[in-house]
Design a protein around this motif. Structure first.
Motif, PDB file in Angstrom:
ATOM      1  N   LEU A   1     -10.716 -17.756 -42.731  1.00 37.56           N
ATOM      2  CA  LEU A   1     -10.334 -19.168 -42.709  1.00 37.56           C
ATOM      3  C   LEU A   1     -10.909 -19.884 -41.495  1.00 37.56           C
ATOM      4  CD1 LEU A   1      -6.538 -18.851 -43.614  1.00 37.56           C
ATOM      5  CD2 LEU A   1      -8.435 -19.393 -45.157  1.00 37.56           C
ATOM      6  N   GLU A   2     -11.020 -21.202 -41.598  1.00 38.55           N
ATOM      7  CA  GLU A   2     -11.454 -22.016 -40.467  1.00 38.55           C
ATOM      8  C   GLU A   2     -10.266 -22.504 -39.641  1.00 38.55           C
ATOM      9  OE1 GLU A   2     -14.317 -22.405 -39.179  1.00 38.55           O
ATOM     10  OE2 GLU A   2     -15.398 -21.324 -40.751  1.00 38.55           O
ATOM     11  N   THR A   3      -9.116 -21.925 -39.876  1.00 42.22           N
ATOM     12  CA  THR A   3      -7.941 -22.169 -39.040  1.00 42.22           C
ATOM     13  C   THR A   3      -7.567 -20.885 -38.333  1.00 42.22           C
ATOM     14  OG1 THR A   3      -6.492 -21.693 -40.923  1.00 42.22           O
ATOM     15  CG2 THR A   3      -7.012 -24.012 -40.487  1.00 42.22           C
ATOM     16  N   VAL A   4      -6.847 -21.010 -37.215  1.00 42.13           N
ATOM     17  CA  VAL A   4      -6.406 -19.844 -36.464  1.00 42.13           C
ATOM     18  C   VAL A   4      -4.977 -20.070 -35.989  1.00 42.13           C
ATOM     19  CG1 VAL A   4      -7.352 -20.725 -34.275  1.00 42.13           C
ATOM     20  CG2 VAL A   4      -6.944 -18.268 -34.554  1.00 42.13           C
ATOM     21  N   ALA A   5      -4.191 -19.012 -36.007  1.00 38.12           N
ATOM     22  CA  ALA A   5      -2.817 -19.045 -35.518  1.00 38.12           C
ATOM     23  C   ALA A   5      -2.812 -18.578 -34.062  1.00 38.12           C
ATOM     24  CB  ALA A   5      -1.929 -18.151 -36.375  1.00 38.12           C
ATOM     25  N   VAL A   6      -2.170 -19.357 -33.186  1.00 43.47           N
ATOM     26  CA  VAL A   6      -2.196 -19.081 -31.741  1.00 43.47           C
ATOM     27  C   VAL A   6      -0.782 -19.181 -31.178  1.00 43.47           C
ATOM     28  CG1 VAL A   6      -3.190 -19.762 -29.517  1.00 43.47           C
ATOM     29  CG2 VAL A   6      -4.486 -20.118 -31.610  1.00 43.47           C
ATOM     30  N   ARG A   7      -0.458 -18.302 -30.230  1.00 40.73           N
ATOM     31  CA  ARG A   7       0.819 -18.439 -29.536  1.00 40.73           C
ATOM     32  C   ARG A   7       0.766 -17.835 -28.143  1.00 40.73           C
ATOM     33  NH1 ARG A   7       5.681 -15.394 -29.226  1.00 40.73           N
ATOM     34  NH2 ARG A   7       5.556 -13.186 -29.818  1.00 40.73           N
ATOM     35  N   VAL A   8       1.772 -18.178 -27.319  1.00 36.33           N
ATOM     36  CA  VAL A   8       1.959 -17.624 -25.978  1.00 36.33           C
ATOM     37  C   VAL A   8       3.274 -16.858 -25.979  1.00 36.33           C
ATOM     38  CG1 VAL A   8       2.187 -18.104 -23.520  1.00 36.33           C
ATOM     39  CG2 VAL A   8       0.732 -19.575 -24.941  1.00 36.33           C
ATOM     40  N   PRO A   9       3.251 -15.531 -25.900  1.00 35.15           N
ATOM     41  CA  PRO A   9       4.495 -14.757 -25.979  1.00 35.15           C
ATOM     42  C   PRO A   9       5.349 -14.906 -24.729  1.00 35.15           C
ATOM     43  CG  PRO A   9       2.646 -13.319 -25.486  1.00 35.15           C
ATOM     44  CD  PRO A   9       2.060 -14.676 -25.756  1.00 35.15           C
ATOM     45  N   ASP A  10       6.653 -14.820 -24.905  1.00 32.23           N
ATOM     46  CA  ASP A  10       7.599 -14.964 -23.803  1.00 32.23           C
ATOM     47  C   ASP A  10       8.164 -13.599 -23.425  1.00 32.23           C
ATOM     48  OD1 ASP A  10       9.227 -15.975 -21.861  1.00 32.23           O
ATOM     49  OD2 ASP A  10      10.718 -16.814 -23.229  1.00 32.23           O
TER      50      ASP A  10
ATOM     51  N   SER B   1      -8.020 -10.204 -45.806  1.00 35.14           N
ATOM     52  CA  SER B   1      -7.856 -11.645 -46.006  1.00 35.14           C
ATOM     53  C   SER B   1      -6.572 -12.173 -45.371  1.00 35.14           C
ATOM     54  CB  SER B   1      -7.824 -11.955 -47.508  1.00 35.14           C
ATOM     55  OG  SER B   1      -6.725 -11.299 -48.136  1.00 35.14           O
ATOM     56  N   HIS B   2      -5.787 -11.272 -44.796  1.00 35.31           N
ATOM     57  CA  HIS B   2      -4.485 -11.656 -44.229  1.00 35.31           C
ATOM     58  C   HIS B   2      -4.676 -11.972 -42.751  1.00 35.31           C
ATOM     59  CE1 HIS B   2      -0.334 -11.950 -45.375  1.00 35.31           C
ATOM     60  NE2 HIS B   2       0.083 -11.229 -44.365  1.00 35.31           N
ATOM     61  N   PRO B   3      -4.558 -13.242 -42.338  1.00 38.91           N
ATOM     62  CA  PRO B   3      -4.918 -13.623 -40.966  1.00 38.91           C
ATOM     63  C   PRO B   3      -4.008 -13.016 -39.905  1.00 38.91           C
ATOM     64  CG  PRO B   3      -4.340 -15.564 -42.299  1.00 38.91           C
ATOM     65  CD  PRO B   3      -4.115 -14.371 -43.140  1.00 38.91           C
ATOM     66  N   LEU B   4      -4.530 -12.975 -38.691  1.00 37.63           N
ATOM     67  CA  LEU B   4      -3.806 -12.462 -37.534  1.00 37.63           C
ATOM     68  C   LEU B   4      -3.489 -13.606 -36.572  1.00 37.63           C
ATOM     69  CD1 LEU B   4      -6.061  -9.340 -36.840  1.00 37.63           C
ATOM     70  CD2 LEU B   4      -4.014  -9.467 -38.277  1.00 37.63           C
ATOM     71  N   ILE B   5      -2.658 -13.320 -35.584  1.00 34.28           N
ATOM     72  CA  ILE B   5      -2.299 -14.298 -34.555  1.00 34.28           C
ATOM     73  C   ILE B   5      -3.022 -13.939 -33.258  1.00 34.28           C
ATOM     74  CG2 ILE B   5      -0.417 -15.192 -33.124  1.00 34.28           C
ATOM     75  CD1 ILE B   5       1.461 -14.755 -35.496  1.00 34.28           C
ATOM     76  N   VAL B   6      -3.596 -14.941 -32.618  1.00 28.89           N
ATOM     77  CA  VAL B   6      -4.229 -14.756 -31.307  1.00 28.89           C
ATOM     78  C   VAL B   6      -3.216 -15.115 -30.223  1.00 28.89           C
ATOM     79  CG1 VAL B   6      -6.068 -15.490 -29.755  1.00 28.89           C
ATOM     80  CG2 VAL B   6      -6.536 -15.210 -32.203  1.00 28.89           C
ATOM     81  N   HIS B   7      -2.932 -14.161 -29.344  1.00 26.02           N
ATOM     82  CA  HIS B   7      -2.011 -14.369 -28.230  1.00 26.02           C
ATOM     83  C   HIS B   7      -2.813 -14.731 -26.981  1.00 26.02           C
ATOM     84  CE1 HIS B   7       0.264 -12.040 -31.123  1.00 26.02           C
ATOM     85  NE2 HIS B   7       1.380 -12.292 -30.465  1.00 26.02           N
ATOM     86  N   ILE B   8      -2.402 -15.812 -26.343  1.00 28.61           N
ATOM     87  CA  ILE B   8      -3.082 -16.275 -25.126  1.00 28.61           C
ATOM     88  C   ILE B   8      -2.076 -16.361 -23.986  1.00 28.61           C
ATOM     89  CG2 ILE B   8      -4.883 -17.478 -26.393  1.00 28.61           C
ATOM     90  CD1 ILE B   8      -3.417 -20.103 -25.914  1.00 28.61           C
ATOM     91  N   GLY B   9      -2.585 -16.472 -22.761  1.00 31.68           N
ATOM     92  CA  GLY B   9      -1.736 -16.366 -21.577  1.00 31.68           C
ATOM     93  C   GLY B   9      -1.009 -17.619 -21.172  1.00 31.68           C
TER      94      GLY B   9
END
Length: 325
Positions: free
Chosen positions: A107-116, A53-61
């Motif tokens: 969840l119907e939300t998602v965590a997203v980021r672009v790593p540096d 139940s613990h959400p993850l982060i999706v990394h995009i380019g």
């Protein structure tokens, strides 16, 4: 050292085959899987011992790919992405169809980021998709900031480890929820509230609870094996010496205001005066005191401004109640 091109291509192939790849970001090392492969995502939870139940982060380019992964992007989210991506900022948005519920904790939300980080960005480019990744450590434990940390903790459970050297920021990304009426900080991190204020025009709230689950919200998180005790800066030396005299192997985070004070303890870490240096070294310091056999760590909280807010958040979680408490 930075991973070679052949290593990056091999890691991309592992992701395509449903495997797990540990890779560096500017914050901490991530344990990555193909974000669109529910079975691969499930392996992350298994390897980490993480609740599903613990959400993850999706990394995009890059920010240009945001609309491929989410829906209903508000103007505030686009402003923050334009300013802070690539960088240590994660945005919580409505889940797009490409993201399986396994990655969001249902969840119907998602965590997203672009790593540096050049290695992370090269991996995302070579792979050609999104990579779901929490920190590459056992659930609740100290996050890894070097490839050796990953190997020591997860070993052969990871199919491939990309070495990108020491992480430059050292604490996880700031998580900002942009699905409500106003952006709010769900986890302090590498982008400060003051940085966010400069873009948003107001200082975002940091609610104590949230309707959206995000990483790092468990009472005990980022925790070493040693128990962490937090006291006021002026009490650090006395508390450490008292605990040492009662039979504990005490590690001390000696605050800058007391860096010339002698202390009778098993091991001492002099806290850097720079909060950026403190954040970069925090998890390494905790691991070092574990390695030296400490069973108790005495520390104080920094001023909760700038990166000090993120450091204080991590120390509070490290000092939180353990499952056996």
């Amino acid at each position: 050292m930075l991973a070679r091109t052949t290593d990056i291509e091999k890691a991309a192939g592992v992701l395509r085959a449903g495997g797990l790849v540990a890779f560096p970001t500017e914050t901490v090392y991530g344990l990555g899987a193909n974000a669109e492969d529910p079975a691969a995502v499930a392996r992350i939870f298994q390897v980490k011992g993480r609740p599903p139940s613990h959400p993850l982060i999706v990394h995009i380019g890059g920010a240009d790919y945001l609309d491929d992964w989410v829906e209903d992007v508000p103007e505030a989210a686009r402003l923050l992405a334009e300013r802070f991506w690539p960088g240590p900022l994660t945005l919580v948005l409505r889940r797009g169809r490409r993201v399986p519920l396994e990655a969001t904790g249902g969840l119907e939300t998602v965590a997203v980021r672009v790593p540096d980080h050049p290695v992370a960005l090269a991996l995302l480019t070579a792979f050609g998709g999104g990579v779901t990744a929490p920190s590459a450590n056992r659930f609740g434990a100290v996050s890894p900031t070097t490839a050796d940390h990953v190997r020591a903790e997860l070993g052969d459970a990871v199919d491939f480890v990309l070495d990108g050297g020491l992480c430059a920021v050292g604490v996880e990304s700031t998580i900002v929820d942009v699905t409500g009426d106003a952006p709010s900080v769900l986890r302090p991190g590498g982008v400060t509230r003051e940085d966010l204020e400069a873009v948003l025009g107001h200082l975002p709230a940091v609610p104590s609870t949230s309707r959206v689950r995000v990483p790092g919200q468990h009472p005990s998180h980022y925790a070493p094996r040693a128990r962490v005790v937090l006291v006021e800066p002026e009490r650090v030396v006395a508390e450490a010496e008292r605990a040492q005299e009662t039979g504990h192997q005490v590690g001390v985070f000696l605050p800058p205001s007391h860096d010339d004070t002698p202390v009778k303890a098993h091991a001492v870490v002099a806290v850097p005066r720079s909060t950026a240096a403190y954040a970069r070294g925090l998890y390494g310091f905790l691991r070092e005191l574990d390695q030296q056999g400490c069973d108790l760590i005495v520390a104080s909280l920094p001023a909760e401004e700038g990166l000090g807010l993120a450091i204080a958040n991590r120390l509070r979680r490290a000092a939180g109640p353990r499952p056996t408490d």
